[in-house]
Design an enzyme around this catalytic site. Structure first.
Site, mmCIF file in Angstrom:
data_model
loop_
_atom_site.group_PDB
_atom_site.id
_atom_site.type_symbol
_atom_site.label_atom_id
_atom_site.label_comp_id
_atom_site.label_asym_id
_atom_site.label_seq_id
_atom_site.Cartn_x
_atom_site.Cartn_y
_atom_site.Cartn_z
ATOM 1 N N ASP A 31 34.551 53.555 -9.100
ATOM 2 C CA ASP A 31 33.732 52.549 -8.418
ATOM 3 C C ASP A 31 32.574 53.276 -7.740
ATOM 4 O O ASP A 31 32.720 54.434 -7.332
ATOM 5 C CB ASP A 31 34.587 51.820 -7.358
ATOM 6 C CG ASP A 31 34.097 50.413 -7.078
ATOM 7 O OD1 ASP A 31 34.843 49.457 -7.316
ATOM 8 O OD2 ASP A 31 32.924 50.273 -6.632
ATOM 9 N N SER A 36 31.482 46.888 -2.839
ATOM 10 C CA SER A 36 32.851 47.019 -2.327
ATOM 11 C C SER A 36 32.873 48.140 -1.298
ATOM 12 O O SER A 36 31.881 48.843 -1.126
ATOM 13 C CB SER A 36 33.813 47.352 -3.471
ATOM 14 O OG SER A 36 33.428 48.569 -4.084
ATOM 15 N N PHE A 80 35.960 45.787 -14.426
ATOM 16 C CA PHE A 80 35.582 44.893 -13.323
ATOM 17 C C PHE A 80 34.235 45.277 -12.718
ATOM 18 O O PHE A 80 33.919 44.866 -11.605
ATOM 19 C CB PHE A 80 36.640 44.962 -12.207
ATOM 20 C CG PHE A 80 37.997 44.478 -12.633
ATOM 21 C CD1 PHE A 80 38.241 43.120 -12.792
ATOM 22 C CD2 PHE A 80 39.033 45.379 -12.879
ATOM 23 C CE1 PHE A 80 39.496 42.662 -13.174
ATOM 24 C CE2 PHE A 80 40.283 44.932 -13.253
ATOM 25 C CZ PHE A 80 40.516 43.576 -13.404
ATOM 26 N N LYS A 84 27.931 39.889 -10.274
ATOM 27 C CA LYS A 84 28.466 38.543 -10.501
ATOM 28 C C LYS A 84 27.775 37.400 -9.766
ATOM 29 O O LYS A 84 28.275 36.283 -9.753
ATOM 30 C CB LYS A 84 29.952 38.544 -10.153
ATOM 31 C CG LYS A 84 30.209 38.909 -8.709
ATOM 32 C CD LYS A 84 31.652 38.763 -8.320
ATOM 33 C CE LYS A 84 31.838 39.015 -6.851
ATOM 34 N NZ LYS A 84 33.196 38.926 -6.390
ATOM 35 N N SER A 124 33.743 34.676 -18.248
ATOM 36 C CA SER A 124 33.625 33.566 -17.309
ATOM 37 C C SER A 124 33.528 32.248 -18.050
ATOM 38 O O SER A 124 32.999 32.184 -19.165
ATOM 39 C CB SER A 124 32.357 33.785 -16.481
ATOM 40 O OG SER A 124 31.974 32.605 -15.840
ATOM 41 N N TYR A 149 23.164 36.225 -15.460
ATOM 42 C CA TYR A 149 24.570 36.598 -15.271
ATOM 43 C C TYR A 149 25.419 36.038 -16.422
ATOM 44 O O TYR A 149 26.176 36.760 -17.071
ATOM 45 C CB TYR A 149 25.076 36.054 -13.916
ATOM 46 C CG TYR A 149 26.572 35.910 -13.854
ATOM 47 C CD1 TYR A 149 27.376 37.015 -13.636
ATOM 48 C CD2 TYR A 149 27.182 34.666 -14.041
ATOM 49 C CE1 TYR A 149 28.764 36.884 -13.610
ATOM 50 C CE2 TYR A 149 28.554 34.528 -14.013
ATOM 51 C CZ TYR A 149 29.343 35.635 -13.804
ATOM 52 O OH TYR A 149 30.701 35.497 -13.785
ATOM 53 N N LYS A 153 27.550 37.804 -19.835
ATOM 54 C CA LYS A 153 28.955 37.562 -20.224
ATOM 55 C C LYS A 153 29.023 37.180 -21.711
ATOM 56 O O LYS A 153 29.871 37.685 -22.455
ATOM 57 C CB LYS A 153 29.571 36.458 -19.362
ATOM 58 C CG LYS A 153 29.692 36.800 -17.888
ATOM 59 C CD LYS A 153 30.706 37.896 -17.658
ATOM 60 C CE LYS A 153 30.798 38.327 -16.223
ATOM 61 N NZ LYS A 153 31.559 39.561 -16.021
ATOM 62 N N LEU A 200 31.500 28.632 -2.803
ATOM 63 C CA LEU A 200 32.060 27.685 -1.842
ATOM 64 C C LEU A 200 33.051 28.316 -0.852
ATOM 65 O O LEU A 200 32.882 28.195 0.363
ATOM 66 C CB LEU A 200 32.729 26.528 -2.610
ATOM 67 C CG LEU A 200 33.370 25.467 -1.732
ATOM 68 C CD1 LEU A 200 32.338 24.750 -0.885
ATOM 69 C CD2 LEU A 200 34.142 24.466 -2.597
ATOM 70 N N GLY A 296 21.280 22.985 -11.381
ATOM 71 C CA GLY A 296 22.069 23.740 -12.356
ATOM 72 C C GLY A 296 23.569 23.486 -12.281
ATOM 73 O O GLY A 296 24.320 23.927 -13.154
HETATM 74 N N1 UFG Z 1 29.251 24.194 -3.269
HETATM 75 C C1 UFG Z 1 28.857 23.462 -2.163
HETATM 76 N N2 UFG Z 1 28.330 24.136 -1.109
HETATM 77 C C2 UFG Z 1 28.185 25.496 -1.098
HETATM 78 C C3 UFG Z 1 28.586 26.219 -2.236
HETATM 79 C C4 UFG Z 1 29.106 25.529 -3.317
HETATM 80 O O1 UFG Z 1 28.971 22.229 -2.127
HETATM 81 O O2 UFG Z 1 27.676 26.033 -0.107
HETATM 82 C C5 UFG Z 1 29.833 23.464 -4.428
HETATM 83 C C6 UFG Z 1 29.023 23.587 -5.702
HETATM 84 O O3 UFG Z 1 28.006 22.622 -5.732
HETATM 85 C C7 UFG Z 1 30.096 23.418 -6.776
HETATM 86 C C8 UFG Z 1 31.356 24.019 -6.123
HETATM 87 O O4 UFG Z 1 31.088 24.038 -4.724
HETATM 88 O O5 UFG Z 1 30.316 22.058 -7.006
HETATM 89 C C9 UFG Z 1 31.661 25.423 -6.591
HETATM 90 O O6 UFG Z 1 30.510 26.234 -6.436
HETATM 91 P P1 UFG Z 1 30.571 27.825 -6.475
HETATM 92 O O7 UFG Z 1 29.193 28.347 -6.197
HETATM 93 O O8 UFG Z 1 31.672 28.337 -5.614
HETATM 94 O O9 UFG Z 1 31.020 28.147 -7.983
HETATM 95 P P2 UFG Z 1 30.343 27.709 -9.373
HETATM 96 O O10 UFG Z 1 31.333 26.822 -10.038
HETATM 97 O O11 UFG Z 1 28.972 27.239 -9.199
HETATM 98 O O12 UFG Z 1 30.241 29.109 -10.099
HETATM 99 C C10 UFG Z 1 31.381 29.873 -10.380
HETATM 100 C C11 UFG Z 1 31.086 31.355 -10.272
HETATM 101 C C12 UFG Z 1 30.172 31.834 -11.369
HETATM 102 C C13 UFG Z 1 30.643 31.374 -12.699
HETATM 103 C C14 UFG Z 1 30.940 29.921 -12.712
HETATM 104 C C15 UFG Z 1 31.554 29.673 -14.057
HETATM 105 O O13 UFG Z 1 30.476 31.657 -9.029
HETATM 106 O O14 UFG Z 1 30.225 33.235 -11.380
HETATM 107 O O15 UFG Z 1 31.825 29.573 -11.653
HETATM 108 O O16 UFG Z 1 32.417 28.697 -14.135
HETATM 109 F F1 UFG Z 1 29.689 31.626 -13.630
#
Ligand code: UFG
Length: 337
Positions: A31, A36, A80, A84, A124, A149, A153, A200, A296
């Site tokens: 690493d 990290s 890993f 990301k 992913s 990103y 993948k 999230l 998106g």
């Molecule tokens: N969300 C919120 N508020 C926030 C952050 C996220 O409402 O502050 C919502 C998003 O709109 C979404 C859900 O929470 O509906 C999940 O969002 P994340 O950003 O946690 O995760 P994503 O599904 O957008 O993306 C994740 C990974 C990516 C990967 C993707 C593939 O972060 O690396 O899943 O499935 F590419």
């Protein structure tokens, strides 16, 4: 014989390292601590009571990587070391293509040189692209990716297919992660993103810990979900780590081949359910407001996890409550506030 883990000090790498050591496997971690911390290595040792070899290096540095293969009998590699962050990848495509794609190529080329042909790749759900189906099965063709990103993948999956076609002695596992969250139950390792998180769960953790004042829920008008907020297939990182162990066993059993598995629970939860559960099980307040949809974002998607169940005997066993409790336990044990 050892399993090499580039990026083994990171979030998913460290949890997989723990499970491998618990299984009695020998591991070697490399690493560069770009995303990290070195303390994680001690935490892995503390959890497992086992020791392992570590090299501080960037996996693009072929000379140093070759030294690792010279000095150890590496039987398999679980990579890993990818970057990301979706948003960051849009701003820094060159860095993402170099680190993720060139890095994987340097690694695979080095493996070839030393006759090591067993490889597990962290892919992913993003490779499915934007599509009308919401339950993803491995037979579906990869879709159009929407950020660098995701493209890295998809590119690496393709590269691995080409490698297998050229030399069927390889055994390759492609694991398509859905939304990993949670932390080891000890609270010693977990996810600790720098700055303001995009994902999230880390965002909820910082709001609950009063480092950020509220969460924005991106959209509450999705027709496709039960409460109007987005829905995802959140899975516990320890379940995900165990998925790697099962995939490795499959590769050992089959000797050669290329295998693709979704790693998700198959049950989507909404953002609202996530926030409500987090507050309830941890007895904390997470102030939130509804804002516009994030550009998106898809309304909902989740894994069909039947193939991993049937072929790997893997199912995610941890609940949404476990994910929320373990995330909060990690924050409480690792925060100065
Ligand atoms: N969300 C919120 N508020 C926030 C952050 C996220 O409402 O502050 C919502 C998003 O709109 C979404 C859900 O929470 O509906 C999940 O969002 P994340 O950003 O946690 O995760 P994503 O599904 O957008 O993306 C994740 C990974 C990516 C990967 C993707 C593939 O972060 O690396 O899943 O499935 F590419």
């Amino acid at each position: 014989m050892a399993i090499l883990l580039p990026g083994g000090a990171g979030y998913i790498g460290s949890h997989t390292a723990v499970e491998l050591l618990n299984q009695g496997k020998e591991i070697v971690i490399v690493d560069d601590f770009s995303n990290s911390k070195s303390e994680v290595l001690d935490k892995i040792k503390q959890i497992t009571g086992k020791d392992f070899k570590f090299y501080e290096l960037n996996y693009l540095d072929k000379e140093s990587l070759e030294k690792v293969f010279e000095e150890n009998d590496i039987e398999a590699v679980i990579n890993f070391a990818g970057y990301k962050a979706v948003g960051e990848s849009v701003k820094k495509p060159i860095e993402y293509y170099i680190n993720n794609v060139s890095g994987a190529l340097v690694l695979l080329d080095t493996m070839k040189k030393y006759g090591c042909k067993r490889f597990i790749f962290s892919s992913s759900a993003t490779v499915y692209g934007e599509r009308k189906e919401v339950e993803y099965t491995e037979e579906m063709k990869r879709g159009e990716t929407t950020n660098p990103y995701g493209t890295t993948k998809a590119m690496i999956e393709k590269i691995l297919e080409d490698i297998y076609t050229s030399d069927p002695e390889w055994s390759i596992g492609i694991l398509r992660y859905f939304n990993p969250v949670g932390a080891h139950e000890s609270g010693l390792i977990g996810e600790n993103p720098q700055g303001i998180p995009n994902n999230l769960m880390p965002f909820i953790m910082k709001v609950a810990n009063k480092e950020l004042d509220h969460l924005n829920i991106f959209g509450n008008d999705y027709q496709e979900t039960k409460d109007g907020t987005g829905a995802r297939d959140f899975l516990h990182v320890v379940d995900l780590a165990i998925g790697h162990i099962k995939a490795l066993e499959k590769l050992e059993q089959e000797k050669t081949g290329i295998y693709v598995y979704n790693l998700g629970t198959g049950n989507p939860y909404t953002v609202q359910e996530m926030v409500d559960t987090f507050q309830k099980v941890n007895h904390v307040v997470v102030p939130y407001q509804y804002t516009a949809r994030r550009a998106g974002d898809l309304p909902i998607y989740y894994a069909n996890s039947e193939k991993a169940k049937k072929e790997l005997n893997w199912v995610a066993t941890k609940t949404l409550e476990d994910m929320c409790k373990d995330s909060w336990n990690y924050v409480q044990k690792n925060s100065n506030k």
